[in-house]
Design an enzyme around this catalytic site. Structure first.
Site, mmCIF file in Angstrom:
data_model
loop_
_atom_site.group_PDB
_atom_site.id
_atom_site.type_symbol
_atom_site.label_atom_id
_atom_site.label_comp_id
_atom_site.label_asym_id
_atom_site.label_seq_id
_atom_site.Cartn_x
_atom_site.Cartn_y
_atom_site.Cartn_z
ATOM 1 N N ARG A 780 -35.987 -19.660 -44.460
ATOM 2 C CA ARG A 780 -35.082 -19.221 -45.544
ATOM 3 C C ARG A 780 -35.053 -17.705 -45.756
ATOM 4 O O ARG A 780 -33.977 -17.122 -45.893
ATOM 5 C CB ARG A 780 -35.410 -19.946 -46.851
ATOM 6 C CG ARG A 780 -35.331 -21.475 -46.735
ATOM 7 C CD ARG A 780 -35.366 -22.171 -48.085
ATOM 8 N NE ARG A 780 -34.125 -21.961 -48.804
ATOM 9 C CZ ARG A 780 -33.978 -21.137 -49.796
ATOM 10 N NH1 ARG A 780 -34.995 -20.461 -50.250
ATOM 11 N NH2 ARG A 780 -32.811 -20.998 -50.367
ATOM 12 N N CYS A 811 -41.560 -13.390 -32.492
ATOM 13 C CA CYS A 811 -41.002 -12.188 -31.862
ATOM 14 C C CYS A 811 -39.571 -11.931 -32.309
ATOM 15 O O CYS A 811 -38.635 -11.985 -31.497
ATOM 16 C CB CYS A 811 -41.076 -12.310 -30.359
ATOM 17 S SG CYS A 811 -42.774 -12.359 -29.821
HETATM 18 N N1 LLP Z 1 -24.633 -32.942 -50.308
HETATM 19 C C1 LLP Z 1 -24.159 -32.394 -49.188
HETATM 20 C C2 LLP Z 1 -22.991 -32.941 -48.550
HETATM 21 C C3 LLP Z 1 -24.789 -31.264 -48.662
HETATM 22 O O1 LLP Z 1 -24.307 -30.711 -47.549
HETATM 23 C C4 LLP Z 1 -25.929 -30.745 -49.288
HETATM 24 C C5 LLP Z 1 -26.614 -29.579 -48.745
HETATM 25 C C6 LLP Z 1 -26.398 -31.383 -50.462
HETATM 26 C C7 LLP Z 1 -25.713 -32.470 -50.929
HETATM 27 C C8 LLP Z 1 -27.617 -30.908 -51.195
HETATM 28 O O2 LLP Z 1 -27.475 -29.607 -51.660
HETATM 29 P P1 LLP Z 1 -28.588 -28.990 -52.618
HETATM 30 O O3 LLP Z 1 -28.621 -29.725 -53.920
HETATM 31 O O4 LLP Z 1 -29.899 -29.042 -51.926
HETATM 32 O O5 LLP Z 1 -28.156 -27.601 -52.834
HETATM 33 N N2 LLP Z 1 -30.663 -24.637 -46.104
HETATM 34 C C9 LLP Z 1 -30.060 -24.110 -47.300
HETATM 35 C C10 LLP Z 1 -29.306 -25.152 -48.065
HETATM 36 C C11 LLP Z 1 -28.283 -25.872 -47.237
HETATM 37 C C12 LLP Z 1 -27.642 -26.981 -47.990
HETATM 38 C C13 LLP Z 1 -26.850 -27.833 -47.092
HETATM 39 N N3 LLP Z 1 -26.213 -28.934 -47.744
HETATM 40 C C14 LLP Z 1 -31.129 -23.439 -48.142
HETATM 41 O O6 LLP Z 1 -32.301 -23.449 -47.741
HETATM 42 O O7 LLP Z 1 -30.841 -22.846 -49.160
#
Ligand code: LLP
Length: 861
Positions: A780, A811
């Site tokens: 992140r 790296c």
């Molecule tokens: N629903 C769908 C269709 C999604 O694509 C996502 C997340 C969620 C729900 C859940 O979202 P949340 O409540 O966790 O924000 N890797 C990134 C976040 C990517 C989120 C992708 N989709 C980070 O570390 O901030």
């Protein structure tokens, strides 16, 4: 007692700070405190009582002179009574002088030197009564006439008016100045702001911002230890708190940045007042009289300047003059011809943009007398040499900070926000301190909070730099909801024991997962709750959330398999499948499992009719806008690959009908880590519109995206407010079931990443702590510039008195967990370091890059 050779501290108090008795008590207290703590002598510089200068200005205009003078006498008499001073004894002579000025022969012609003398009376009165009061309270205060010490200088080209009523003063003095000034017998002195000696021996005044500037002149001439400007606000902020309640107090600036901020918006300090201190290298501070315990803003010559945007401001009433010429290219003297015409009308130009055939400049109303007449005359003159267009009213939005040019890559969100509006002019100052956008005033409304948030999210405004950024306005005002106490300090021993079994290691605290689940379960407007398992698919986490009544949302066949491996008895009706660009066999497998499948394009229906025929589906729609903590997690809008374009919904419905597919739900997820309050209720509203059109829809799924407070002083998400918004909008569309599918909110705070320190190294002044894992375990920070708290778990009780870049072994230069992280300076190889709030998108995004092993995972109950 006055000790030989003691230095001075200059304290300046403005109108509101000298108009009440309790405020004078504060002045006395602060002055005594400075004298004791700084072992310094104290010079207090004061303004007139509030409102008095306005009255004197009216007198200078010849407006109701005798009545106004008597009212002023009365006002000061009444204040003397409040201070228990004998008005005639203390101010008798001053009253006589004021009355004499009313009858002065020069009054008839409103002579400039007479005006200056009239204007000076306010400060002479306030300083005289202040000295008397402070003495009556036992303080060792003397009074001096500022005109004996500040000499006005005449600048070339300055008008008669400005040489009398808006003067600059001598910044250099002879060697004996300090000695002469210090020869005054009392330890503390009070004097007037705003007034100085004209070279003809009579009075001159400093004009706008005069008292601050006087204090700065005294500070410079006396080579003071410090000049403190005491006001009724806590200091300079990263934006005007009235527009941006999340604006940060700027606790430390260098002179140039402070000057730029003062010039482009902040009213706290007049830009003129910085010069004298800057010239003499005297530090300044802006402090709040009502809240002296706050750090205020310190301004000095910073040795190691932290690059970044420090403030964003808006000025209204900007006038743009756009000049179009066909023959300008390579024509000698065109610019000189047009600027000559501006000069002719006394207009000073602020910003400038040029192209082959166009020159556009801005006129700043605070520097110019821009009237319709002047503009008409200017246009007429310019028409002789080019085509002219006047654009108004415009607003100038300026980002201020050192090294803006090195930050351009972080400003994509800012450019995108401006990209939605028509920007007339962009200007980047040649001193690399500001970047200004000029657009129509109406278009600028509401932009500042968005831009401020963008700047923080992108890392362009480095608010975690505690040296520069203090608390936010809302926090100072007591309006900030505190961050919940994390679970891990209480579990330190257990965590250290787990780390002993090997690092890197993720540890998840199930009670925290449960607590967050129950918070969401308490929201009655929500009918169905799913957990987005991409955030964390550890079996224990899945079991815990299912026990708490959550369904599960998956994006791949792999995730679906994980779910049914861990929870073989889970009814498929509690599982959603929301993939993106998946192969057809994943849809087929999901439908065979009986879970609810969401589709987001027409092409899939057309290409694989056999896969979908006769099934119920949910439809994911792109509502045309997105949001999120970073551009990379914004999943709505034209640029995003997700969702069916709203314009093609009818087409999808027709294609579905042809395949006997029933659309039972509509879905949108427009981003992750969304801070905008209205985001979800707007989605609900928009989805309800589509649902009605489609006719068969039962469920509206508004996705996830709830943020968590990663930073030390980030605020927790306001769940009550969120719930309220949802309840209101649901009452408008009661026919549908409301579904949510958060990931981060449920698990982020429950997880920590434990790592071991490998090496502690200094290079070119930067101290680095290396860990045995890096961006391969937690990507992140590298991917989104995300901020995670980092602690030395071993030395949690020691003061975090060192600043380290915390890095991994990968790296890549992006393999940095955090810059200038506060850790104990004793941090040594082998120490266990904890990275907080890593429960979401930590392990699930980990890789074996560089063939580094994946971290271990543990849960604790
Ligand atoms: N629903 C769908 C269709 C999604 O694509 C996502 C997340 C969620 C729900 C859940 O979202 P949340 O409540 O966790 O924000 N890797 C990134 C976040 C990517 C989120 C992708 N989709 C980070 O570390 O901030």
């Amino acid at each position: 007692m006055v000790a030989e050779g003691q230095r001075w501290v200059v304290l300046k108090f403005g109108g509101t700070s000298v108009s009440r008795r309790n405020r004078w008590d504060t002045i006395g207290r602060l002055a005594a405190k400075r004298m004791a703590e700084d072992e310094a002598r104290v010079l207090v510089v004061v303004s007139a009582l509030s409102g008095v200068t306005n009255e004197l200005t009216a007198i200078c205009a010849g407006d109701g002179i005798p009545a106004r003078i008597e009212a002023l006498v009365e006002r000061h008499r009444a204040f003397c009574a409040e201070l228990e001073l004998d008005a005639d004894g203390v101010l008798g002579e001053r009253f006589a002088a004021l009355r004499a000025l009313g009858k002065d022969v020069r009054a008839g012609a409103l002579a400039l030197d007479w005006q200056a003398e009239v204007l000076a009376q306010g400060e002479l009165l306030s300083s005289t009564l202040g000295a008397a009061y402070l003495r009556s309270q036992g303080h060792d205060f003397g009074w001096c006439d500022a005109r004996d010490w500040l000499d006005a200088v005449s600048l070339p080209n300055a008008s008669e008016w400005s040489q009398r009523l808006s003067v600059n003063c001598q910044r250099e003095a002879d060697a004996a100045f300090v000695e002469r000034f210090s020869a005054q017998p009392t330890a503390m002195l009070i004097t007037q702001g705003f007034i100085a000696r004209h070279r003809d021996g009579r009075t001159a005044v400093l004009g706008r911002g005069g008292s601050d500037t006087s204090a700065a002149y005294f500070g410079g001439l006396l080579k003071a230890k410090r000049v403190e400007i005491w006001t009724d606000v806590p200091g300079m902020f990263s934006a005007n708190p009235r527009d941006v309640p999340d604006a940060r107090l700027l606790t430390r600036l260098d002179y140039a940045e402070a000057q730029e901020i003062a010039t482009t918006g902040a009213k706290v300090l007049h830009p003129r007042s910085l010069g004298p201190c800057r010239h003499a290298g005297v530090p300044m501070a802006i402090l709040d009289t009502e809240r002296p315990e706050l750090p205020g803003t310190r301004i000095d010559a910073l040795a190691d300047v932290i690059p970044g945007v420090k403030a964003i401001s808006r000025r209204n009433g900007i006038v743009l003059v756009s000049m179009e010429s066909v023959g300008m290219w390579q024509s000698v003297g065109f610019l000189s011809d047009i600027f000559e015409r501006f000069k002719r009308h006394g207009l000073s130009v602020d910003l400038i943009g040029t192209s082959e055939t166009n020159v556009t400049v801005s006129l700043d109303p605070s520097e110019n007398l821009v009237s319709t007449n002047v503009l008409e005359e200017l246009s007429a003159d310019l028409e002789e040499i080019c085509r002219v267009r006047i654009i108004l009213p415009c607003a100038a939005i300026t980002l201020v900070g050192r090294g803006i040019r090195s930050l351009l890559h972080k400003l994509s969100g800012v450019w995108a926000t401006f990209g939605k509006e028509r920007v007339h002019l962009i200007s980047q100052s040649s001193n690399d301190l500001n970047l200004t956008f000029v657009l129509d005033e109406a278009d600028a409304d509401g932009m500042l909070p968005l831009l401020h948030a963008d700047l923080i999210d992108s890392g362009a405004m480095p608010v975690h730099e505690a040296q520069v950024f203090g608390p936010r306005w809302r926090e100072i005002e007591g309006q900030l909801r505190p961050k919940p106490t994390p679970w891990w300090p209480a579990e330190r021993e257990r965590l250290l024991a787990l780390a002993g079994a090997g690092t890197p290691r993720y540890v998840y605290h199930l009670p925290t997962v449960r607590e967050r689940a129950r918070q969401l379960a308490g929201i009655t407007a929500v009918d169905r709750r799913y957990y987005a398992i991409k955030a964390n698919s550890h079996p224990a986490v899945l079991r815990t959330l299912v026990e708490e009544g959550f369904g599960l949302e998956c994006v791949s066949l792999g995730e679906l398999r994980r779910v049914f491996e861990v929870l073989p008895d889970l009814p498929p009706s509690r599982v959603l499948f929301t993939p993106s660009f998946a192969p057809s066999d994943e849809y087929a497998a999901a439908l065979a499992l009986g879970v609810t499948v969401t589709l987001d394009n027409v092409e899939a229906l057309q290409r694989w009719p056999g896969v979908f025929r006769g099934h119920n589906l949910w439809l994911r729609i792109d509502l045309g806008h997105g949001d999120g903590h970073h551009e990379k997690v914004t999943t709505g809008g034209k640029k995003s690959k997700f969702g069916l374009a709203a314009a093609r919904v009818d087409e999808f419905v027709d294609a579905a009908r042809a395949l006997d597919v029933r659309i039972t739900g509509v879905h949108a997820h427009l981003g992750s880590g969304v801070e905008t309050r209205a985001h979800w209720r707007q989605m609900y509203d928009e989805l309800a519109g589509f649902a009605r059109r489609i006719g068969t829809v039962q469920v509206l799924d508004i996705g996830g995206g709830l943020p968590i407070p990663y930073g030390q002083d980030d605020e927790p998400f306001d769940l009550d407010d969120w719930a309220e918004g949802l309840a209101e909008i649901k009452a408008v569309h009661p026919a549908f079931e409301l579904a949510i599918e958060p990931g981060r909110f449920l698990v982020a705070e429950a997880g920590v990443l434990l790592a071991s320190t490998t090496q502690v190294v200094e290079k070119d002044g930067v101290h680095r702590v290396g860990l045995d894992t890096g961006m391969n375990a937690l990507i992140r920070p590298a991917l989104y510039d995300a901020w995670h708290e980092i602690k030395n778990l071993q030395r949690l009780d020691e003061a975090a008195d060192g600043a380290f870049d915390v890095v991994g072994p990968i790296c890549e230069s992006s393999d940095v967990f955090g810059h200038r992280v506060r850790l104990p300076s004793t941090t040594t190889p082998g120490d266990c370091v904890l990275i907080a709030d890593a429960g979401a998108y930590g392990f699930t995004m980990a890789s074996t890059y560089n063939l580094r092993a994946l971290p271990a995972e543990d849960v604790i109950e």
